[in-house]
Design an enzyme around this catalytic site. Structure first.
Site, PDB file in Angstrom:
ATOM      1  N   GLU A  91     -57.089  -4.440  97.510  1.00 31.78           N
ATOM      2  CA  GLU A  91     -55.941  -5.330  97.466  1.00 31.78           C
ATOM      3  C   GLU A  91     -54.978  -5.030  98.607  1.00 31.78           C
ATOM      4  O   GLU A  91     -54.823  -3.889  99.034  1.00 31.78           O
ATOM      5  CB  GLU A  91     -55.219  -5.201  96.118  1.00 31.78           C
ATOM      6  CG  GLU A  91     -56.066  -5.711  94.969  1.00 31.78           C
ATOM      7  CD  GLU A  91     -55.369  -5.661  93.613  1.00 31.78           C
ATOM      8  OE1 GLU A  91     -55.726  -6.469  92.750  1.00 31.78           O
ATOM      9  OE2 GLU A  91     -54.467  -4.823  93.426  1.00 31.78           O
ATOM     10  N   CYS A 104     -48.505  -4.326 102.831  1.00 29.94           N
ATOM     11  CA  CYS A 104     -48.987  -3.086 102.230  1.00 29.94           C
ATOM     12  C   CYS A 104     -50.512  -3.093 102.330  1.00 29.94           C
ATOM     13  O   CYS A 104     -51.176  -3.981 101.785  1.00 29.94           O
ATOM     14  CB  CYS A 104     -48.533  -3.026 100.780  1.00 29.94           C
ATOM     15  SG  CYS A 104     -48.843  -1.466  99.962  1.00 29.94           S
ATOM     16  N   CYS A 111     -59.316   5.691  95.038  1.00 27.19           N
ATOM     17  CA  CYS A 111     -58.594   6.865  95.528  1.00 27.19           C
ATOM     18  C   CYS A 111     -59.077   8.082  94.759  1.00 27.19           C
ATOM     19  O   CYS A 111     -59.254   8.022  93.536  1.00 27.19           O
ATOM     20  CB  CYS A 111     -57.087   6.697  95.345  1.00 27.19           C
ATOM     21  SG  CYS A 111     -56.106   8.061  96.034  1.00 27.19           S
ATOM     22  N   CYS A 115     -53.511  10.504  90.931  1.00 27.75           N
ATOM     23  CA  CYS A 115     -52.149  10.667  90.420  1.00 27.75           C
ATOM     24  C   CYS A 115     -52.014   9.993  89.053  1.00 27.75           C
ATOM     25  O   CYS A 115     -52.543   8.894  88.837  1.00 27.75           O
ATOM     26  CB  CYS A 115     -51.142  10.085  91.408  1.00 27.75           C
ATOM     27  SG  CYS A 115     -51.128  10.925  93.001  1.00 27.75           S
ATOM     28  N   CYS A 118     -50.594   6.197  88.836  1.00 28.10           N
ATOM     29  CA  CYS A 118     -51.106   5.191  89.765  1.00 28.10           C
ATOM     30  C   CYS A 118     -52.374   4.557  89.202  1.00 28.10           C
ATOM     31  O   CYS A 118     -53.355   5.254  88.929  1.00 28.10           O
ATOM     32  CB  CYS A 118     -51.384   5.838  91.124  1.00 28.10           C
ATOM     33  SG  CYS A 118     -52.070   4.691  92.340  1.00 28.10           S
ATOM     34  N   GLY A 165     -55.678   3.929  97.993  1.00 27.86           N
ATOM     35  CA  GLY A 165     -56.243   5.042  98.737  1.00 27.86           C
ATOM     36  C   GLY A 165     -55.216   5.983  99.340  1.00 27.86           C
ATOM     37  O   GLY A 165     -54.029   5.677  99.433  1.00 27.86           O
ATOM     38  N   CYS A 344     -45.491  -1.549  93.222  1.00 29.15           N
ATOM     39  CA  CYS A 344     -45.931  -0.209  93.601  1.00 29.15           C
ATOM     40  C   CYS A 344     -46.674   0.463  92.452  1.00 29.15           C
ATOM     41  O   CYS A 344     -46.209   0.489  91.318  1.00 29.15           O
ATOM     42  CB  CYS A 344     -44.721   0.623  94.000  1.00 29.15           C
ATOM     43  SG  CYS A 344     -45.162   2.244  94.628  1.00 29.15           S
TER      44      CYS A 344
END
Length: 378
Positions: A91, A104, A111, A115, A118, A165, A344
């Site tokens: 994306e 972005c 990834c 985290c 996320c 990522g 985000c």
């Protein structure tokens, strides 16, 4: 097999053209046609010699990523889902502002950092993107937006490597992409307006400062190692003091005179008075060694698998005031595109995980993040 010319920065394209028996100025012309004008048909490139255009037809192509879907938010944010093959999708998000247009950009399919807050990390990791796949996001978005907005002027003024990522874990593909973004014959973006966001890959921060210094944002999210170990697992390899030292060293080369620290506000987890005090102490300790920074507080965008909640607005504002009162420049990010899952931490795409992320996250969550209830009101 022909070469996708989006894979090359200008130096790489010059080498490619040399292999075709062409002079360097032809690479510059070709580079401008591709990136400044958005051309993919060699026959359109009218100032190239016919013999070169014929060679290009046989040896090269310019290909964007297939668009799976496009969603436009009520606030004007646009999210694209791109097909990168083998069942993977990434994306990219365009965020319009009065004084700038920010794209972005993703650097990986998934990834591997994992985290807690996320949604990309919860999908796992499939592979690194190539330079061409990174640049294809900018190439497509810029030229789509010019047509969409009926303008010949540049639309995208800022790029943040803050999509899916960890960019610094895909370093060899990242740097040529950054160089193309910065090149006056490409997109001509200012180093101050291209940002690499990292969760803290210390050796690569040091390399970036030498190879292609741009603005740096660090995903901090915790004021101490114990909490950050759980929220950002990479901290176990590169703890806070080591990360702070790399930030200080980066400032000597950075186009901005500060590092941005991103801090996702998680209800009862990292948003208490003691956390603000620990952040202040962390920065003040390293400021004596030359650290200059600003904080960007990010309201968490919840998703079911995280088990986490967004800090209430009043608590975010109070946390910001504590930092500001201590002399730390602090902003609160305005949430954009959350109605299309483009805010985000929400970028998730579609990834064929090779990393058994669900098992790892389940183990992580056995270390319960118990909400901290401070006696001190925020």
């Amino acid at each position: 097999m022909t070469a996708n010319l989006l894979e090359f920065d200008l130096e790489g394209l010059a080498v490619f053209c040399d292999g075709l028996g062409e002079k360097r100025f032809r690479a510059t012309q070709l580079f401008r046609w591709i990136h400044q004008r958005g051309a993919s048909d060699f026959d359109q490139m009218s100032d190239l010699a016919k013999s070169l255009r014929q060679k290009l037809q046989s040896h090269a192509h310019v290909s964007a990523l297939p668009v799976i879907s496009q969603h436009i938010s009520q606030d004007g944010t646009i999210k694209w889902l791109f097909d990168v093959g083998d069942g993977n999708a990434i994306e990219s998000v365009f965020i319009p502002e009065d004084d700038r247009g920010t794209l972005c950009v993703s650097s990986q399919a998934g990834c591997a950092v994992g985290c807690r807050f996320c949604s990309t990390g919860h999908q796992g990791f499939s592979r690194n993107l190539t330079t061409g796949e990174i640049l294809a996001q900018l190439w497509f978005a810029e030229h789509f937006l010019r047509k969409h907005l009926k303008t010949d002027e540049r639309v995208i003024s800022n790029v943040v490597m803050m999509g899916m990522g960890e960019p610094l874990q895909n370093y060899s593909a990242l740097v040529p992409a950054l160089r193309t973004m910065l090149d006056d014959h490409g997109y001509g973006l200012s180093r101050r307006r291209v940002t690499v966001s990292t969760s803290g890959v210390v050796p690569m921060i040091e390399r970036l400062s030498a190879d292609c210094p741009v603005a740096l944002a660090v995903s901090l999210h915790a004021p101490n190692d114990a909490l950050r170990d759980n929220l950002v697992p990479l901290n176990r390899k590169y703890p806070l003091d080591e990360l702070m030292q790399s930030c200080i060293a980066y400032l000597a080369h950075a186009p901005r005179d500060f590092i941005t620290f991103e801090y996702c506000m998680l209800d009862g987890v990292n948003d208490q008075v003691e956390h603000a005090q620990q952040l202040i102490a962390l920065v003040q300790r390293h400021a004596r060694q030359g650290l200059r920074c600003k904080f960007n507080l990010i309201p968490f965008n919840p998703f079911p698998a995280s088990g986490l909640l967004r800090s209430p607005h009043a608590k975010v504002q109070a946390f910001a005031k504590l930092l500001q009162d201590a002399g730390l420049v602090t902003t609160v990010r305005k949430t954009r595109g959350d109605d299309i899952d483009a805010a985000c931490g929400q970028l998730a795409g579609d990834v064929k995980d090779r990393t058994q992320v669900q098992t790892r996250i389940a183990q992580q969550r056995t270390i319960t993040l118990v909400p901290v209830h401070s006696d001190k009101p925020l």
